[in-house]
Design a protein around this motif. Structure first.
Motif, PDB file in Angstrom:
ATOM      1  N   VAL A  13       0.732  -0.998   0.174  1.00 36.38           N
ATOM      2  CA  VAL A  13       0.140   0.486   0.355  1.00 36.38           C
ATOM      3  C   VAL A  13       0.878   1.191  -0.071  1.00 36.38           C
ATOM      4  CG1 VAL A  13      -1.556   1.371   1.069  1.00 36.38           C
ATOM      5  CG2 VAL A  13      -2.017  -1.245   0.986  1.00 36.38           C
ATOM      6  N   MET A  14       2.409   1.610   0.842  1.00 41.33           N
ATOM      7  CA  MET A  14       2.548   2.523   0.786  1.00 41.33           C
ATOM      8  C   MET A  14       3.491   2.663  -0.716  1.00 41.33           C
ATOM      9  SD  MET A  14       5.751   3.199   3.626  1.00 41.33           S
ATOM     10  CE  MET A  14       6.758   2.064   2.773  1.00 41.33           C
ATOM     11  N   VAL A  15       4.192   1.555  -1.005  1.00 44.20           N
ATOM     12  CA  VAL A  15       4.853   1.781  -2.581  1.00 44.20           C
ATOM     13  C   VAL A  15       3.826   2.307  -3.892  1.00 44.20           C
ATOM     14  CG1 VAL A  15       7.109   0.734  -1.849  1.00 44.20           C
ATOM     15  CG2 VAL A  15       4.999  -0.475  -2.593  1.00 44.20           C
ATOM     16  N   VAL A  16       2.884   1.553  -3.627  1.00 42.90           N
ATOM     17  CA  VAL A  16       1.690   2.216  -4.496  1.00 42.90           C
ATOM     18  C   VAL A  16       1.056   4.028  -4.485  1.00 42.90           C
ATOM     19  CG1 VAL A  16      -0.832   1.832  -5.429  1.00 42.90           C
ATOM     20  CG2 VAL A  16       1.554  -0.179  -5.083  1.00 42.90           C
ATOM     21  N   LEU A  17       0.749   3.913  -3.241  1.00 41.64           N
ATOM     22  CA  LEU A  17       0.424   5.393  -3.138  1.00 41.64           C
ATOM     23  C   LEU A  17       1.565   6.219  -2.928  1.00 41.64           C
ATOM     24  CD1 LEU A  17      -1.687   4.737  -0.018  1.00 41.64           C
ATOM     25  CD2 LEU A  17      -2.204   5.657  -1.958  1.00 41.64           C
ATOM     26  N   ALA A  18       2.619   5.796  -2.456  1.00 40.53           N
ATOM     27  CA  ALA A  18       3.782   6.533  -2.908  1.00 40.53           C
ATOM     28  C   ALA A  18       4.518   6.980  -5.083  1.00 40.53           C
ATOM     29  CB  ALA A  18       4.986   6.695  -2.764  1.00 40.53           C
ATOM     30  N   ALA A  19       3.451   5.465  -4.953  1.00 42.46           N
ATOM     31  CA  ALA A  19       4.670   6.062  -6.647  1.00 42.46           C
ATOM     32  C   ALA A  19       3.398   6.899  -7.673  1.00 42.46           C
ATOM     33  CB  ALA A  19       4.505   4.667  -7.102  1.00 42.46           C
ATOM     34  N   CYS A  20       1.887   6.931  -6.952  1.00 45.40           N
ATOM     35  CA  CYS A  20       1.195   7.210  -7.502  1.00 45.40           C
ATOM     36  C   CYS A  20       1.041   8.932  -7.239  1.00 45.40           C
ATOM     37  CB  CYS A  20      -0.630   7.355  -7.333  1.00 45.40           C
ATOM     38  SG  CYS A  20      -0.935   5.205  -7.825  1.00 45.40           S
ATOM     39  N   ASN A  21       1.089   8.955  -6.215  1.00 47.09           N
ATOM     40  CA  ASN A  21       1.433  10.821  -5.564  1.00 47.09           C
ATOM     41  C   ASN A  21       2.331  11.259  -6.886  1.00 47.09           C
ATOM     42  OD1 ASN A  21       1.102  13.090  -4.822  1.00 47.09           O
ATOM     43  ND2 ASN A  21       1.343  12.423  -2.844  1.00 47.09           N
ATOM     44  N   ASP A  22       4.081  10.311  -7.254  1.00 46.26           N
ATOM     45  CA  ASP A  22       5.109  10.593  -7.573  1.00 46.26           C
ATOM     46  C   ASP A  22       4.816  11.009  -8.958  1.00 46.26           C
ATOM     47  OD1 ASP A  22       7.457  12.009  -7.056  1.00 46.26           O
ATOM     48  OD2 ASP A  22       8.464   9.353  -7.723  1.00 46.26           O
ATOM     49  N   ARG A  27       6.194  14.184  -5.566  1.00 42.19           N
ATOM     50  CA  ARG A  27       6.153  14.537  -4.396  1.00 42.19           C
ATOM     51  C   ARG A  27       5.111  13.444  -3.570  1.00 42.19           C
ATOM     52  NH1 ARG A  27       4.521  18.457  -0.946  1.00 42.19           N
ATOM     53  NH2 ARG A  27       5.745  18.746   0.253  1.00 42.19           N
ATOM     54  N   ILE A  28       6.588  13.013  -2.769  1.00 42.01           N
ATOM     55  CA  ILE A  28       5.985  11.540  -2.055  1.00 42.01           C
ATOM     56  C   ILE A  28       5.699  12.508  -0.183  1.00 42.01           C
ATOM     57  CG2 ILE A  28       7.200   9.244  -0.453  1.00 42.01           C
ATOM     58  CD1 ILE A  28       8.895   9.089  -3.712  1.00 42.01           C
ATOM     59  N   PRO A  29       4.525  12.244  -0.202  1.00 41.19           N
ATOM     60  CA  PRO A  29       3.938  12.898   1.177  1.00 41.19           C
ATOM     61  C   PRO A  29       4.898  12.291   2.092  1.00 41.19           C
ATOM     62  CG  PRO A  29       1.988  12.501  -0.305  1.00 41.19           C
ATOM     63  CD  PRO A  29       3.261  11.142  -0.396  1.00 41.19           C
ATOM     64  N   ASN A  30       5.282  13.025   2.910  1.00 41.86           N
ATOM     65  CA  ASN A  30       5.834  12.532   4.705  1.00 41.86           C
ATOM     66  C   ASN A  30       4.903  12.002   5.237  1.00 41.86           C
ATOM     67  OD1 ASN A  30       8.740  13.959   3.802  1.00 41.86           O
ATOM     68  ND2 ASN A  30       8.085  15.696   4.754  1.00 41.86           N
ATOM     69  N   ARG A  31       3.291  12.246   5.144  1.00 37.13           N
ATOM     70  CA  ARG A  31       2.901  12.265   6.169  1.00 37.13           C
ATOM     71  C   ARG A  31       2.208  10.641   5.561  1.00 37.13           C
ATOM     72  NH1 ARG A  31      -2.133  15.258   6.052  1.00 37.13           N
ATOM     73  NH2 ARG A  31      -0.638  16.705   6.972  1.00 37.13           N
ATOM     74  N   LEU A  32       2.076   9.995   4.670  1.00 37.05           N
ATOM     75  CA  LEU A  32       2.225   8.285   4.055  1.00 37.05           C
ATOM     76  C   LEU A  32       3.774   7.863   4.739  1.00 37.05           C
ATOM     77  CD1 LEU A  32       0.631   6.604   2.787  1.00 37.05           C
ATOM     78  CD2 LEU A  32       2.543   6.911   0.673  1.00 37.05           C
ATOM     79  N   ASN A 157      13.003  15.112 -14.953  1.00 38.96           N
ATOM     80  CA  ASN A 157      13.091  14.644 -13.791  1.00 38.96           C
ATOM     81  C   ASN A 157      12.298  13.292 -13.190  1.00 38.96           C
ATOM     82  OD1 ASN A 157      10.822  15.205 -13.465  1.00 38.96           O
ATOM     83  ND2 ASN A 157      10.936  16.528 -11.648  1.00 38.96           N
ATOM     84  N   LEU A 158      12.512  12.257 -12.698  1.00 36.51           N
ATOM     85  CA  LEU A 158      12.145  10.622 -13.198  1.00 36.51           C
ATOM     86  C   LEU A 158      11.016  10.521 -11.548  1.00 36.51           C
ATOM     87  CD1 LEU A 158      14.574   8.971 -14.197  1.00 36.51           C
ATOM     88  CD2 LEU A 158      12.587   9.172 -15.802  1.00 36.51           C
ATOM     89  N   PRO A 159       9.530  10.379 -12.057  1.00 31.62           N
ATOM     90  CA  PRO A 159       9.350   9.598 -10.725  1.00 31.62           C
ATOM     91  C   PRO A 159       9.842   8.595 -10.262  1.00 31.62           C
ATOM     92  CG  PRO A 159       8.004   9.392 -12.468  1.00 31.62           C
ATOM     93  CD  PRO A 159       9.292   9.927 -13.689  1.00 31.62           C
ATOM     94  N   TYR A 160      10.860   8.663  -9.002  1.00 35.98           N
ATOM     95  CA  TYR A 160      11.982   7.575  -8.431  1.00 35.98           C
ATOM     96  C   TYR A 160      10.946   6.807  -8.003  1.00 35.98           C
ATOM     97  CZ  TYR A 160      16.344   5.513  -9.287  1.00 35.98           C
ATOM     98  OH  TYR A 160      17.542   4.884  -9.635  1.00 35.98           O
ATOM     99  N   GLY A 161       9.680   7.647  -7.128  1.00 35.79           N
ATOM    100  CA  GLY A 161       8.734   6.536  -6.681  1.00 35.79           C
ATOM    101  C   GLY A 161       8.638   5.598  -7.078  1.00 35.79           C
ATOM    102  N   LEU A 162       8.167   6.070  -8.394  1.00 35.62           N
ATOM    103  CA  LEU A 162       7.722   4.319  -9.236  1.00 35.62           C
ATOM    104  C   LEU A 162       8.877   3.454  -9.665  1.00 35.62           C
ATOM    105  CD1 LEU A 162       5.051   3.585 -11.123  1.00 35.62           C
ATOM    106  CD2 LEU A 162       6.134   4.946 -13.578  1.00 35.62           C
ATOM    107  N   ALA A 163      10.253   3.970  -9.529  1.00 35.54           N
ATOM    108  CA  ALA A 163      10.854   3.248  -9.599  1.00 35.54           C
ATOM    109  C   ALA A 163      11.159   2.290  -8.823  1.00 35.54           C
ATOM    110  CB  ALA A 163      12.724   3.483 -10.211  1.00 35.54           C
ATOM    111  N   ILE A 164      11.146   2.591  -7.477  1.00 38.27           N
ATOM    112  CA  ILE A 164      11.207   2.014  -6.004  1.00 38.27           C
ATOM    113  C   ILE A 164       9.908   0.975  -6.053  1.00 38.27           C
ATOM    114  CG2 ILE A 164      10.809   2.594  -3.885  1.00 38.27           C
ATOM    115  CD1 ILE A 164      12.747   4.945  -3.663  1.00 38.27           C
ATOM    116  N   ALA A 165       8.301   1.624  -6.592  1.00 38.03           N
ATOM    117  CA  ALA A 165       7.833   1.025  -6.089  1.00 38.03           C
ATOM    118  C   ALA A 165       7.651  -0.387  -7.293  1.00 38.03           C
ATOM    119  CB  ALA A 165       6.241   1.565  -6.567  1.00 38.03           C
TER     120      ALA A 165
END
Length: 177
Positions: A13-22, A27-32, A157-165
């Motif tokens: 859930v965390m990485v998917v939400l982070a990737a979508c937001n990115d 941005r990747i929300p600190n709160r998440l 720039n790349l949405p690197y959250g997508l690579a992490i997810a």
């Protein structure tokens, strides 16, 4: 539901939400990251060996942070990406996070190649990479050289959250195959 399965579900859930937001806002929300990190720590504390599980989680977080921090310092990624990898480390062991970071860098490299190919800016990308690496090479030779501005406009720039997810989901899938 078992604790390991709960950890995997929360991590997913965390990485998917982070990737979508990115992807949507770069941005990747600190709160998440905070909520999911606290959830991971809570799950570790609820297990049969809370002390060792917590130490393993902190080791994973430290490894994720340490592996990606140099890329942030070299301006290769944003702080949110480093925090996401550290938060991901709370769910995994240090060794698993290290290999996840390797997979993530590979996924990010493929994404970067696609962007460079799409925009047809090989020469600009090469010039910028050499400029980013020059202070590192000079430091290895004993000379100090301050970071300099990129000689060419950024290729993108790349949405690197997508690579992490992507790497995280691939790793989790490999556990169950």
């Amino acid at each position: 539901m078992t604790i390991p399965l709960s950890l995997e579900l929360l991590l997913t859930v965390m990485v998917v939400l982070a990737a979508c937001n990115d992807l949507l806002s770069r941005r990747i929300p600190n709160r998440l990251l905070l909520v999911c990190g606290v959830g991971a720590v809570g799950l570790h504390l609820a297990g049969p060996a809370p002390a060792s599980a917590l130490l393993q989680a902190l080791g994973g977080a430290a490894t994720g942070f340490a592996v990606f921090l140099p890329l942030y310092v070299l301006r290769g990624m944003a702080a949110g990406d480093v925090k996401l990898m550290a938060a991901t480390g709370l769910f995994l062991s240090a060794g698993e996070v290290f290999w996840l970071a390797v997979l993530t860098v590979c996924a990010g490299g493929v994404m970067a190649l696609v962007v460079v190919l799409w925009k047809r800016r090989w020469r600009d990308a090469g010039t910028n990479v050499l400029s980013l690496l020059r202070p590192l090479w000079m430091g290895l030779a004993g000379a100090r050289l301050a970071a300099e501005p990129l000689p060419k406009p950024s290729v993108g720039n790349l949405p690197y959250g997508l690579a992490i997810a992507s790497a995280t989901l691939f790793s989790l899938a490999q556990r169950h195959c």
